[in-house]
Write an enzyme that holds these catalytic residues in place. Sequence first.
Site, PDB file in Angstrom:
ATOM      1  N   GLN A   1       3.518   7.415   2.583  1.00 21.81           N
ATOM      2  CA  GLN A   1       2.743   6.599   3.511  1.00 21.81           C
ATOM      3  C   GLN A   1       2.698   5.173   2.939  1.00 21.81           C
ATOM      4  O   GLN A   1       2.265   4.979   1.790  1.00 21.81           O
ATOM      5  CB  GLN A   1       1.338   7.174   3.658  1.00 21.81           C
ATOM      6  CG  GLN A   1       1.323   8.559   4.299  1.00 21.81           C
ATOM      7  CD  GLN A   1       1.380   8.483   5.813  1.00 21.81           C
ATOM      8  OE1 GLN A   1       0.392   8.185   6.457  1.00 21.81           O
ATOM      9  NE2 GLN A   1       2.552   8.754   6.383  1.00 21.81           N
TER      10      GLN A   1
ATOM     11  N   TRP B   1       0.818  -1.219   0.000  1.00 20.74           N
ATOM     12  CA  TRP B   1       0.000   0.000   0.000  1.00 20.74           C
ATOM     13  C   TRP B   1       0.850   1.266   0.000  1.00 20.74           C
ATOM     14  O   TRP B   1       1.821   1.370   0.755  1.00 20.74           O
ATOM     15  CB  TRP B   1      -0.880  -0.011   1.260  1.00 20.74           C
ATOM     16  CG  TRP B   1      -1.586   1.277   1.521  1.00 20.74           C
ATOM     17  CD1 TRP B   1      -1.136   2.347   2.246  1.00 20.74           C
ATOM     18  CD2 TRP B   1      -2.899   1.656   1.061  1.00 20.74           C
ATOM     19  NE1 TRP B   1      -2.074   3.342   2.268  1.00 20.74           N
ATOM     20  CE2 TRP B   1      -3.167   2.941   1.552  1.00 20.74           C
ATOM     21  CE3 TRP B   1      -3.873   1.015   0.282  1.00 20.74           C
ATOM     22  CZ2 TRP B   1      -4.364   3.614   1.300  1.00 20.74           C
ATOM     23  CZ3 TRP B   1      -5.063   1.683   0.031  1.00 20.74           C
ATOM     24  CH2 TRP B   1      -5.295   2.965   0.539  1.00 20.74           C
TER      25      TRP B   1
ATOM     26  N   SER C   1       1.202  11.421   8.059  1.00 24.22           N
ATOM     27  CA  SER C   1       1.876  12.352   7.146  1.00 24.22           C
ATOM     28  C   SER C   1       2.624  13.493   7.815  1.00 24.22           C
ATOM     29  O   SER C   1       2.280  13.935   8.915  1.00 24.22           O
ATOM     30  CB  SER C   1       0.852  12.925   6.168  1.00 24.22           C
ATOM     31  OG  SER C   1       0.544  11.926   5.232  1.00 24.22           O
TER      32      SER C   1
ATOM     33  N   ASN D   1       0.045   5.621   0.215  1.00 22.48           N
ATOM     34  CA  ASN D   1      -0.815   6.795   0.078  1.00 22.48           C
ATOM     35  C   ASN D   1       0.022   8.066   0.069  1.00 22.48           C
ATOM     36  O   ASN D   1       0.936   8.133  -0.770  1.00 22.48           O
ATOM     37  CB  ASN D   1      -2.043   6.763   1.007  1.00 22.48           C
ATOM     38  CG  ASN D   1      -1.815   6.738   2.492  1.00 22.48           C
ATOM     39  OD1 ASN D   1      -1.219   5.819   3.000  1.00 22.48           O
ATOM     40  ND2 ASN D   1      -2.325   7.714   3.198  1.00 22.48           N
ATOM     41  N   ASP D   2      -0.224   9.030   0.911  1.00 25.45           N
ATOM     42  CA  ASP D   2       0.322  10.385   0.714  1.00 25.45           C
ATOM     43  C   ASP D   2       1.836  10.461   0.468  1.00 25.45           C
ATOM     44  O   ASP D   2       2.610   9.769   1.140  1.00 25.45           O
ATOM     45  CB  ASP D   2       0.078  11.236   1.963  1.00 25.45           C
ATOM     46  CG  ASP D   2      -1.302  11.073   2.549  1.00 25.45           C
ATOM     47  OD1 ASP D   2      -2.158  10.460   1.912  1.00 25.45           O
ATOM     48  OD2 ASP D   2      -1.509  11.569   3.665  1.00 25.45           O
TER      49      ASP D   2
ATOM     50  N   ARG E   1      -3.852  16.859  12.399  1.00 26.32           N
ATOM     51  CA  ARG E   1      -2.747  16.050  11.872  1.00 26.32           C
ATOM     52  C   ARG E   1      -2.142  16.703  10.616  1.00 26.32           C
ATOM     53  O   ARG E   1      -2.782  17.537   9.986  1.00 26.32           O
ATOM     54  CB  ARG E   1      -3.207  14.642  11.532  1.00 26.32           C
ATOM     55  CG  ARG E   1      -4.346  14.563  10.520  1.00 26.32           C
ATOM     56  CD  ARG E   1      -4.735  13.113  10.236  1.00 26.32           C
ATOM     57  NE  ARG E   1      -5.923  13.021   9.404  1.00 26.32           N
ATOM     58  CZ  ARG E   1      -7.168  13.014   9.861  1.00 26.32           C
ATOM     59  NH1 ARG E   1      -7.405  13.113  11.163  1.00 26.32           N
ATOM     60  NH2 ARG E   1      -8.203  12.934   9.040  1.00 26.32           N
TER      61      ARG E   1
HETATM   62  N1  DQQ Z   1      -3.377  10.205   5.238  1.00 26.07           N
HETATM   63  C1  DQQ Z   1      -4.296  11.299   5.348  1.00 26.07           C
HETATM   64  C2  DQQ Z   1      -3.595  12.203   6.307  1.00 26.07           C
HETATM   65  C3  DQQ Z   1      -2.969  11.263   7.266  1.00 26.07           C
HETATM   66  C4  DQQ Z   1      -2.547  10.149   6.391  1.00 26.07           C
HETATM   67  C5  DQQ Z   1      -4.589  11.850   4.002  1.00 26.07           C
HETATM   68  C6  DQQ Z   1      -2.652   8.801   7.036  1.00 26.07           C
HETATM   69  O1  DQQ Z   1      -4.414  13.100   6.959  1.00 26.07           O
HETATM   70  O2  DQQ Z   1      -1.898  11.824   7.982  1.00 26.07           O
HETATM   71  O3  DQQ Z   1      -4.672  10.879   3.009  1.00 26.07           O
HETATM   72  O4  DQQ Z   1      -2.147   7.815   6.168  1.00 26.07           O
END
Ligand code: DQQ
Length: 488
Positions: free
Chosen positions: A52, A33, A97, A35-36, A155
């Site tokens: 991430q 996986w 993030s 993500n950000d 966050r």
């Molecule tokens: N992904 C969110 C953020 C967080 C992160 C946005 C967690 O707010 O910090 O996609 O994986």
Amino acid sequence: MALTTVSDEALRRGARPRDLHRPVYHFLPAANWLNDPNGLIQWQGQYHLFYQYNPHGPFHGTIHWGHAVSEDLVHWTDWPVALAPSPDGPDADGCWSGCAVDNDGVPTLIYTGSRAGRGSPCVATSGDGLRTWQKYAGNPVIAGPPPGLAMVGFRDHAVWQEGATWYQVIGAGIAGRGGAALLYRSPDLLHWEYLGPLCTAAQLPAAALWTGSMWECPSFFALAGRHVLVLSVWHEERLHYSAALLGRYAAHTFVPETAQKLDYGDRYYYAPQTMLDDQGRRLIWAWIPEGRPEHAQRTAGWAGVMSLPRILALGQDDTLRVDFAPELAGLRGEHLNLKNVDLTPGMPDPLQDVDVYGAALEILLELEPAQTGQCVLEVLRSPDGTEVTRIIVDWERAQIEIDRRQASLEPQVETTGHRADIGVLTEDVFRLHLFVDHSVLELIANGRTAMTTRVYPTRSDSSGVALFATGDRTRVRTLDLWRLASIW
Ligand code: DQQ
């Protein structure tokens, strides 16, 4: 937690079985996986991309910081995972993030530790040139959200320096009031004083973009004399789109003047983060999520793709411009060029006799705007046309659209289209820049309107390209098409 059965062999780049949907020139980890984008920074000339990452499967969970490095923004080398959750730490459930800064020669990460639904600002530093990271023993460096504010979320970090003082904004939502970016100040990145909101939804100009109940992943920077606050719109557990607020910043006060989406693929361009490079360019990357069901992601063994690097700039009219990084031209292979073709409705496709196809392409199209009708570019097209993704320029409505209704014969993938106004066309040429990478499409129209999405053709011969007009004549000034090389 269920772990996937991705073998060590498959984890090695290039050792994966044939996968119609896996991009070849967008960054993604070998498996699992993503993500950000996080911690974007240039260090001794090299670009560092953290992200991430869940090493335990193609789903969001046990979030680590993956790490890759590039000399040229295009080819990436995997570096060891930078951050992993500490079972007893404030990041026990995930290292969420954040960003990277150069603290007088010490590479420093500011990230969100996640534990039991709570976000805590944490710090880590590297003593060996960004290879390994040590968490600050005093984490978290901010105990929690400002007292007295009912938070929807707290966050994600953007940190910068003014003189000797550090500032940061943290993404937030204030119950009943909407999104906010909360401003803090510190002498050393470890001790932070809350100054108040840098910006809240209430400050947005009337009738500006809706920005949900929380702003995730802020990025705040100067751009040609103005300031930009990039944020991601979160509302009731759903990720909506990323936005840019353009305004003025003085005396630690930001006054937003305009608000716009950064990409009209909406949630397919989420959590963008920016960085300034040594050429003075404001680069931006975002997470391109999947548009297929979770079981399909588990079968594939991977989920989530990093966008191509783009460059943000300010136009002469004080509006945002966006372009793909020119370094991507280094991937260009076999080339086709057409010049000055009049597309009239019903005429044969000028591409039909040319051997052009592929699922990893770059297409640059320059059109002379017509009054009525549409110009349609088809990609990822099966020979019989049953699978096809259409990019439609609608002259009368002054809109651009990605039509995904026939993009896949698989009924479970997302098929809703994306549309954006292209505004009043003041120039005599309309420029469309498209990247196709298997299941990823990124396009920028006229250097202003970006649109990113995912499509999942099922047929291995869904790789054709076609071009035609309906309703009225469209003149193609030039069409350039390149097959693009894999970056691995
Ligand atoms: N992904 C969110 C953020 C967080 C992160 C946005 C967690 O707010 O910090 O996609 O994986």
